[in-house]
Design a protein around this motif. Structure first.
Motif, short mmCIF file in Angstrom:
data_model
loop_
_atom_site.label_atom_id
_atom_site.label_comp_id
_atom_site.label_asym_id
_atom_site.label_seq_id
_atom_site.Cartn_x
_atom_site.Cartn_y
_atom_site.Cartn_z
N LEU A 178 4.45 10.93 19.14
CA LEU A 178 3.28 11.46 18.78
C LEU A 178 3.41 11.94 17.31
O LEU A 178 2.35 11.54 16.41
N SER A 179 4.43 12.67 16.61
CA SER A 179 4.61 13.00 15.43
C SER A 179 4.97 11.82 14.48
O SER A 179 4.35 11.97 13.31
N SER A 180 5.67 11.03 14.91
CA SER A 180 5.99 9.62 14.29
C SER A 180 4.48 8.96 14.35
O SER A 180 4.33 8.45 12.90
N THR A 181 3.58 8.89 15.04
CA THR A 181 2.38 8.11 14.82
C THR A 181 1.63 8.91 13.94
O THR A 181 1.05 8.35 13.08
N LYS A 182 1.48 10.31 13.76
CA LYS A 182 0.80 10.93 13.02
C LYS A 182 1.37 10.70 11.54
O LYS A 182 0.63 10.71 10.69
N ARG A 183 2.48 10.95 11.37
CA ARG A 183 3.31 10.58 10.11
C ARG A 183 3.01 9.19 9.47
O ARG A 183 2.75 8.75 8.34
N SER A 184 3.02 8.27 10.51
CA SER A 184 2.44 6.54 10.17
C SER A 184 1.13 6.69 9.62
O SER A 184 0.59 5.81 8.51
N LYS A 185 -0.13 7.22 10.46
CA LYS A 185 -1.26 7.23 9.98
C LYS A 185 -1.44 8.05 8.59
O LYS A 185 -2.15 7.67 7.90
N GLN A 186 -0.59 9.12 8.38
CA GLN A 186 -0.80 9.87 7.02
C GLN A 186 -0.18 9.07 6.01
O GLN A 186 -0.55 9.01 4.96
N ALA A 187 0.89 8.44 6.27
CA ALA A 187 1.50 7.32 5.07
C ALA A 187 0.51 6.32 4.81
O ALA A 187 0.46 5.76 3.74
N GLN A 188 -0.23 5.76 5.84
CA GLN A 188 -1.08 4.53 5.71
C GLN A 188 -2.26 5.33 4.73
O GLN A 188 -2.63 4.54 3.71
N GLU A 189 -2.62 6.34 4.97
CA GLU A 189 -3.77 6.84 4.42
C GLU A 189 -3.38 7.15 2.92
O GLU A 189 -4.15 7.13 1.92
N GLN A 190 -2.25 7.68 2.76
CA GLN A 190 -1.76 8.12 1.47
C GLN A 190 -1.56 6.74 0.54
O GLN A 190 -2.00 6.63 -0.60
N ALA A 191 -0.90 5.69 1.05
CA ALA A 191 -0.92 4.47 0.45
C ALA A 191 -2.22 3.76 0.04
O ALA A 191 -2.55 3.40 -1.04
N LYS A 192 -3.44 3.86 1.05
CA LYS A 192 -4.53 3.50 0.81
C LYS A 192 -5.18 4.29 -0.59
O LYS A 192 -5.57 3.58 -1.50
N THR A 193 -4.92 5.50 -0.49
CA THR A 193 -5.51 6.49 -1.67
C THR A 193 -4.81 6.07 -2.78
O THR A 193 -5.68 5.93 -3.66
N ARG A 194 -3.57 6.10 -2.87
CA ARG A 194 -2.83 5.52 -4.04
C ARG A 194 -3.25 4.04 -4.45
O ARG A 194 -3.39 3.99 -5.80
N ALA A 195 -3.58 3.19 -3.41
CA ALA A 195 -3.98 1.88 -4.18
C ALA A 195 -5.33 1.87 -4.73
O ALA A 195 -5.48 1.26 -5.68
N GLU A 196 -6.13 2.62 -4.07
CA GLU A 196 -7.33 2.85 -4.62
C GLU A 196 -7.41 3.41 -6.00
O GLU A 196 -8.30 3.20 -6.96
#
Length: 128
Positions: free
Chosen positions: A90-108
């Protein structure tokens, strides 16, 4: 009250050999089997209520309790391991989602027009 001839005929037909109450040997055999089965079920249910260990030696009871304790400890350990694994996933899934959101934010943040172009064209990541 005198009986009418119609009632007499009905009674004779019901109780005669060709009436409704004609019983064959196979019907009697089936009835006897059903009765025996019902009796056996009743006796079995009555016997199931007595689960005492009065006939078991004390040594065997001690061994049984030890094996139950060890099985209980083993299962408790497995439950704890599974809970830990679940929490890690569960924590790994949360970290993956957070990483995706951060990557998306940085890309934008790097290319703010990229999101608008993607929205208009319907394609992901291609510049017009």
């Amino acid at each position: 009250m005198p009986e009418t001839p119609e009632k007499n005929r009905t009674r004779r037909r019901l109780f005669s050999g060709s009436g409704l109450f004609k019983v064959s040997v196979s019907q009697l055999a089936v009835a006897a089997l059903i009765g025996g089965l019902a009796f056996a079920i009743m006796v079995q249910v009555r016997d199931d209520g007595s689960d005492d260990y009065s006939g078991v030696r004390g040594e065997n009871l001690v061994e049984l309790l030890k094996s139950l304790d060890s099985a209980n400890e083993r299962l408790t350990t497995q439950i704890d391991d599974l809970r830990t694994t679940r929490d890690d996933l569960l924590s790994s899934t949360k970290r993956s989602k957070q990483a995706q959101e951060q990557a998306k934010t940085r890309a934008e943040a790097r290319d703010p027009g990229r999101q608008r172009r993607r929205d208009r064209s319907g394609h992901r990541g291609h510049d017009l």
